[in-house]
Write an enzyme that holds these catalytic residues in place. Structure first.
Site, PDB file in Angstrom:
ATOM      1  N   GLU A 254       2.263   2.687  -9.767  1.00 45.00           N
ATOM      2  CA  GLU A 254       2.903   3.956 -10.120  1.00 45.00           C
ATOM      3  C   GLU A 254       4.041   4.221  -9.156  1.00 45.00           C
ATOM      4  O   GLU A 254       4.001   3.764  -8.008  1.00 45.00           O
ATOM      5  CB  GLU A 254       1.879   5.102 -10.044  1.00 45.00           C
ATOM      6  CG  GLU A 254       0.808   4.970 -11.099  1.00 45.00           C
ATOM      7  CD  GLU A 254      -0.229   6.086 -11.029  1.00 45.00           C
ATOM      8  OE1 GLU A 254      -0.178   6.913 -10.102  1.00 45.00           O
ATOM      9  OE2 GLU A 254      -1.093   6.108 -11.917  1.00 45.00           O
ATOM     10  N   LYS A 256       5.769   6.016  -6.341  1.00 48.55           N
ATOM     11  CA  LYS A 256       5.216   6.826  -5.265  1.00 48.55           C
ATOM     12  C   LYS A 256       6.250   7.883  -4.938  1.00 48.55           C
ATOM     13  O   LYS A 256       7.252   7.610  -4.287  1.00 48.55           O
ATOM     14  CB  LYS A 256       4.896   5.962  -4.042  1.00 48.55           C
ATOM     15  CG  LYS A 256       4.236   6.756  -2.964  1.00 48.55           C
ATOM     16  CD  LYS A 256       3.785   5.880  -1.822  1.00 48.55           C
ATOM     17  CE  LYS A 256       3.094   6.722  -0.787  1.00 48.55           C
ATOM     18  NZ  LYS A 256       3.812   7.942  -0.439  1.00 48.55           N
ATOM     19  N   ARG A 277      -2.755  19.126  -0.008  1.00 50.73           N
ATOM     20  CA  ARG A 277      -3.566  17.988   0.432  1.00 50.73           C
ATOM     21  C   ARG A 277      -4.676  18.427   1.373  1.00 50.73           C
ATOM     22  O   ARG A 277      -5.737  17.864   1.406  1.00 50.73           O
ATOM     23  CB  ARG A 277      -2.649  17.006   1.153  1.00 50.73           C
ATOM     24  CG  ARG A 277      -3.308  15.736   1.581  1.00 50.73           C
ATOM     25  CD  ARG A 277      -2.374  14.953   2.481  1.00 50.73           C
ATOM     26  NE  ARG A 277      -2.953  13.698   2.905  1.00 50.73           N
ATOM     27  CZ  ARG A 277      -3.958  13.606   3.752  1.00 50.73           C
ATOM     28  NH1 ARG A 277      -4.517  14.689   4.248  1.00 50.73           N
ATOM     29  NH2 ARG A 277      -4.427  12.420   4.108  1.00 50.73           N
ATOM     30  N   PHE A 348      -0.799  12.381 -11.662  1.00 52.59           N
ATOM     31  CA  PHE A 348      -1.322  11.008 -11.595  1.00 52.59           C
ATOM     32  C   PHE A 348      -2.835  10.910 -11.739  1.00 52.59           C
ATOM     33  O   PHE A 348      -3.385   9.824 -11.740  1.00 52.59           O
ATOM     34  CB  PHE A 348      -0.829  10.284 -10.334  1.00 52.59           C
ATOM     35  CG  PHE A 348      -1.099  10.988  -9.026  1.00 52.59           C
ATOM     36  CD1 PHE A 348      -2.380  11.055  -8.505  1.00 52.59           C
ATOM     37  CD2 PHE A 348      -0.047  11.549  -8.313  1.00 52.59           C
ATOM     38  CE1 PHE A 348      -2.623  11.677  -7.295  1.00 52.59           C
ATOM     39  CE2 PHE A 348      -0.279  12.179  -7.094  1.00 52.59           C
ATOM     40  CZ  PHE A 348      -1.577  12.250  -6.583  1.00 52.59           C
ATOM     41  N   ARG A 425     -10.735   7.021   2.069  1.00 52.29           N
ATOM     42  CA  ARG A 425      -9.580   6.127   2.085  1.00 52.29           C
ATOM     43  C   ARG A 425     -10.094   4.716   1.826  1.00 52.29           C
ATOM     44  O   ARG A 425     -11.037   4.280   2.487  1.00 52.29           O
ATOM     45  CB  ARG A 425      -8.889   6.185   3.454  1.00 52.29           C
ATOM     46  CG  ARG A 425      -7.541   5.483   3.476  1.00 52.29           C
ATOM     47  CD  ARG A 425      -6.920   5.491   4.862  1.00 52.29           C
ATOM     48  NE  ARG A 425      -6.565   6.813   5.351  1.00 52.29           N
ATOM     49  CZ  ARG A 425      -5.494   7.503   4.972  1.00 52.29           C
ATOM     50  NH1 ARG A 425      -4.677   7.016   4.076  1.00 52.29           N
ATOM     51  NH2 ARG A 425      -5.253   8.688   5.489  1.00 52.29           N
ATOM     52  N   LYS A 431      -0.929   1.987  -0.887  1.00 57.03           N
ATOM     53  CA  LYS A 431       0.456   2.459  -0.884  1.00 57.03           C
ATOM     54  C   LYS A 431       1.349   1.385  -0.295  1.00 57.03           C
ATOM     55  O   LYS A 431       0.989   0.729   0.672  1.00 57.03           O
ATOM     56  CB  LYS A 431       0.577   3.777  -0.118  1.00 57.03           C
ATOM     57  CG  LYS A 431      -0.050   3.797   1.247  1.00 57.03           C
ATOM     58  CD  LYS A 431      -0.104   5.226   1.805  1.00 57.03           C
ATOM     59  CE  LYS A 431      -0.776   5.261   3.161  1.00 57.03           C
ATOM     60  NZ  LYS A 431      -0.994   6.613   3.663  1.00 57.03           N
TER      61      LYS A 431
HETATM   62  P1  ATP Z   1      -2.259   9.883   3.336  1.00 60.51           P
HETATM   63  O1  ATP Z   1      -2.237  10.878   2.219  1.00 60.51           O
HETATM   64  O2  ATP Z   1      -2.610   8.489   2.888  1.00 60.51           O
HETATM   65  O3  ATP Z   1      -3.015  10.329   4.554  1.00 60.51           O
HETATM   66  P2  ATP Z   1       0.442  10.629   3.835  1.00 60.51           P
HETATM   67  O4  ATP Z   1       0.072  12.045   3.510  1.00 60.51           O
HETATM   68  O5  ATP Z   1       1.241  10.358   5.057  1.00 60.51           O
HETATM   69  O6  ATP Z   1      -0.809   9.701   3.880  1.00 60.51           O
HETATM   70  P3  ATP Z   1       1.788   8.724   2.285  1.00 60.51           P
HETATM   71  O7  ATP Z   1       1.414   7.703   3.275  1.00 60.51           O
HETATM   72  O8  ATP Z   1       3.239   8.931   2.049  1.00 60.51           O
HETATM   73  O9  ATP Z   1       1.195  10.117   2.564  1.00 60.51           O
HETATM   74  O10 ATP Z   1       1.106   8.314   0.892  1.00 60.51           O
HETATM   75  C1  ATP Z   1       0.038   8.904   0.231  1.00 60.51           C
HETATM   76  C2  ATP Z   1       0.487  10.087  -0.620  1.00 60.51           C
HETATM   77  O11 ATP Z   1       1.425   9.697  -1.621  1.00 60.51           O
HETATM   78  C3  ATP Z   1      -0.595  10.735  -1.458  1.00 60.51           C
HETATM   79  O12 ATP Z   1      -1.430  11.547  -0.699  1.00 60.51           O
HETATM   80  C4  ATP Z   1       0.220  11.531  -2.457  1.00 60.51           C
HETATM   81  O13 ATP Z   1       0.573  12.770  -1.908  1.00 60.51           O
HETATM   82  C5  ATP Z   1       1.504  10.733  -2.596  1.00 60.51           C
HETATM   83  N1  ATP Z   1       1.752  10.139  -3.920  1.00 60.51           N
HETATM   84  C6  ATP Z   1       2.966  10.021  -4.491  1.00 60.51           C
HETATM   85  N2  ATP Z   1       2.902   9.416  -5.672  1.00 60.51           N
HETATM   86  C7  ATP Z   1       1.604   9.140  -5.910  1.00 60.51           C
HETATM   87  C8  ATP Z   1       0.906   8.522  -6.988  1.00 60.51           C
HETATM   88  N3  ATP Z   1       1.526   8.047  -8.059  1.00 60.51           N
HETATM   89  N4  ATP Z   1      -0.441   8.414  -6.872  1.00 60.51           N
HETATM   90  C9  ATP Z   1      -1.095   8.875  -5.794  1.00 60.51           C
HETATM   91  N5  ATP Z   1      -0.484   9.471  -4.740  1.00 60.51           N
HETATM   92  C10 ATP Z   1       0.858   9.603  -4.793  1.00 60.51           C
END
Ligand code: ATP
Length: 610
Positions: A254, A256, A277, A348, A425, A431
């Site tokens: 998907e 991101k 979140r 999503f 996790r 990702k």
């Molecule tokens: P994490 O949520 O893994 O602790 P983070 O908040 O720093 O890390 P990222 O590392 O950028 O975020 O990546 C995870 C986040 O990406 C998800 O929590 C969500 O908010 C976002 N995201 C964007 N697109 C999608 C998608 N298609 N499916 C799931 N999450 C997505």
């Protein structure tokens, strides 16, 4: 029934014992004993109170008592002059200690012991009182309670009110205590209890079902509209080939999107609530999503998840995430800013559809449900997805994603076991971001635990911050860098104010570092940094000994990205195990001959064997 009510003195005795230890096992024993001694009707209250809260965190119930107001309550409740309270506060540095001191010398000594229920109700009233005259009303309640506390009870009452209990009790410790009290202390019990917490986000609800029917009753905790689910989280991989390998050859990729994760709850009357979140309510910030969601979804009630990103109103292009974070903090002119910075919610996942909980279904089935559920609208759309079976197709999709203004791809497992794993996790979601192809794989979210005074242009503010990573197994915050770059003038000026709520006189319990900053902070503020690489250092304690005895991970050339992670609590910061994986990824890269290791990097230690 009166005789069965829990005395406030019993809770305070537990607080005292908790404060005296930092050992997780002892804390677990104290809490488990406390919970078992409490009758069912008061259990949830005692659970929240032992967390230093009145209600589950996502409800955001705050007492709204500033130090000036609490000082007045202490003065009035102890018959002391306000100037005397102020003077003692300067001397002791803690208003709870001041209350204790003054209560010990007051003339009228209380005769009837306070009950937890009275304290709880009183504090709830304090939290609920707002508007004109609320200050006096709040003081009235606190004064009334103080008049009936013993000195030590007064100390903890005031600390509770000020949010400075410092018991070190975290959610994880409470879950441990539940497992000990109601599940024989087994690992399996702990896992089941945690799973129940992850879908309910409410430790009170979990405790009540354990008392009602033991572990078996946990399965009956249902998803409820208005009660957020803890988000499922993703692992990282070093490249797209690894992503596919981990997912056994095929994955749903998907886009991101780089924005704000939003969990949307739609009730059957068209009411919408939005959670971040970290499960904070965002409903007020996005009025247009509240209007459109009931029209965009075919079934209600429903719980769906997506990423909220700012889009250009004229070209429909995705804009940088900063725009959406500006909306997040807004309290006024919410409609005006909605026009200025329009957003789109790219959905999503679906966790609840009508009366059916869908979170246990494999991901492909959830996606199929989501596609049927969403009829789409200007502001509510589906996340772009493609199922791929080889790295060429994966790379092509990744490139499309970047071209569309996204930051990479999120790969989702198609396996039958790919249920929505609330709060966990794992490699069911992976990702992969553009920045993985440059320097250190991924940015790091660090918790501010200390600061160093600035000099020259930075005089009067901080020159650098000490950042820590979180270790969930030990409950500790362990330093990994001192960061001074990346702060522009505005960010620098704002730092002391932003950090003020976390200031504390001494190194907080559970903060591990070899550095001596000029100021210490209770772990709270999370910010994002990037760096050239992770190395090992005896000064830093993050993941101490995980790679080499006596050394922790240290981020070289750290730089603030400009992004405060207000959507993360300190326990959501990058963990020491994630640092270990990042460290290994960079080792692997070098050993596989990748040429993107930072220039001038020292010889890297040996990588893992797998
Ligand atoms: P994490 O949520 O893994 O602790 P983070 O908040 O720093 O890390 P990222 O590392 O950028 O975020 O990546 C995870 C986040 O990406 C998800 O929590 C969500 O908010 C976002 N995201 C964007 N697109 C999608 C998608 N298609 N499916 C799931 N999450 C997505």
């Amino acid at each position: 029934m009166r005789g069965r009510l829990v005395k406030f003195a019993d809770l305070v005795a537990a607080y005292e014992r908790l404060e005296a230890t930092t050992k997780r096992l002892e804390m677990r024993a104290i809490l488990s004993e406390l919970f078992q001694s409490v009758p069912r009707p008061e259990l949830a209250e005692v659970v929240y109170l032992s967390q230093g809260q009145l209600r589950p965190e996502y409800e955001g119930v705050e007492l709204g008592v500033a130090v000036s107001l609490a000082s007045r309550a202490v003065a009035e409740g102890t018959d002391a002059a306000p100037a005397h309270v102020a003077e003692r506060l300067r001397a002791l540095g803690d208003l709870g200690d001041v209350a204790q001191e003054l209560l010990a010398v007051r003339s009228a000594v209380p005769t009837e012991p306070l009950e937890v229920r009275e304290v709880y109700q009183g504090l709830l009233d304090v939290a609920k009182t707002s508007g004109e005259g609320s200050q006096d009303a709040k003081i009235g309640v606190l004064r009334g309670l103080l008049a009936r506390t013993t000195p030590v009870e007064g100390k903890y009452l005031i600390r509770f009110v000020m949010g400075t209990l410092r018991l070190g009790v975290r959610e994880a410790t409470i879950l441990d205590a539940f497992a000990a009290a109601y599940g024989g202390g087994t690992k399996e019990a702990r896992l089941r209890i945690e799973a129940a917490f992850n879908v309910s986000s409410d430790l009170g609800v979990v405790a009540e079902s354990l008392v009602d029917g033991g572990l078996e009753a946990l399965g009956a905790i249902r998803l409820t509209v208005g009660r957020p689910v803890r988000p499922m989280l993703a692992e990282r991989a070093k490249d797209l080939a690894e992503v596919l390998k981990r997912m056994e050859g095929s994955a749903a990729l998907e886009f991101k999107y780089d924005g704000l994760r939003v969990q949307a709850h739609l009730d059957e009357n068209g009411g919408v609530r939005l959670f971040s979140r970290r499960l904070e309510e965002l409903s007020a910030q996005f009025p247009e999503l509240r209007t459109e969601l009931p029209l965009a979804l075919r079934t209600a009630p429903a719980i769906v998840e997506g990423e909220c990103v700012p889009v250009d109103p004229e070209t429909d292009e995705i804009r940088p995430f900063q725009d959406v974070s500006r909306r997040r903090g807004r309290k006024y002119d919410l409609d005006k800013v909605a026009d200025e910075i329009p957003v789109v919610l790219f959905l999503f996942d679906v966790l609840l559809e009508g009366t059916e909980e869908t979170l246990g279904l494999p991901f492909p089935e959830r996606r199929a449900r989501l596609e049927k559920l969403v009829q789409g609208s200007t502001r509510i759309r589906l996340a772009t997805q493609r199922v791929v079976h080889d790295t060429e197709a994966a790379q092509a999709f990744f490139d499309e994603s970047i071209a569309e203004g996204c930051e990479g791809v999120m790969a989702k497992s198609l396996a039958p076991e790919s249920a929505y794993r609330a709060g966990a996790r794992g490699f069911w979601w992976i990702k992969y971001k553009r920045e993985y192809t440059q320097g250190l794989a991924d940015s790091i979210d660090g918790v501010v635990v200390g600061a160093f005074h600035g000099r020259g242009r930075r005089a009067g503010t901080y020159g650098a911050l000490l950042l820590a990573s979180y270790d969930p197994a030990k409950g500790t915050y362990e330093s990994f860098c001192k960061v001074g770059s990346g702060f522009d003038d505005a960010a620098l000026q704002a730092l002391p104010e932003r950090l003020k709520p976390f200031e504390t006189a001494e190194r907080p319990n559970g903060v591990e570092t070899g550095m001596e900053p000029d100021r210490w902070f209770t772990p709270g503020l999370v910010l994002e940094v990037r760096g050239a690489e992770l190395s090992l250092s005896p000064t830093h304690r993050a993941g101490l000994g995980k790679v080499r005895a006596g050394a922790g991970f240290a981020l070289r050339f750290p730089r603030f990205t400009g992004r405060y992670r207000d959507d993360k609590g300190p326990e959501d910061a990058t963990t020491v195990d994630e640092l270990l994986r990042l460290y290994r990824t960079q080792v692997r890269r070098e050993s596989t001959g990748d040429d993107d290791a930072p220039e001038g990097a020292p010889a890297l230690p040996p990588g893992r064997k797998d």
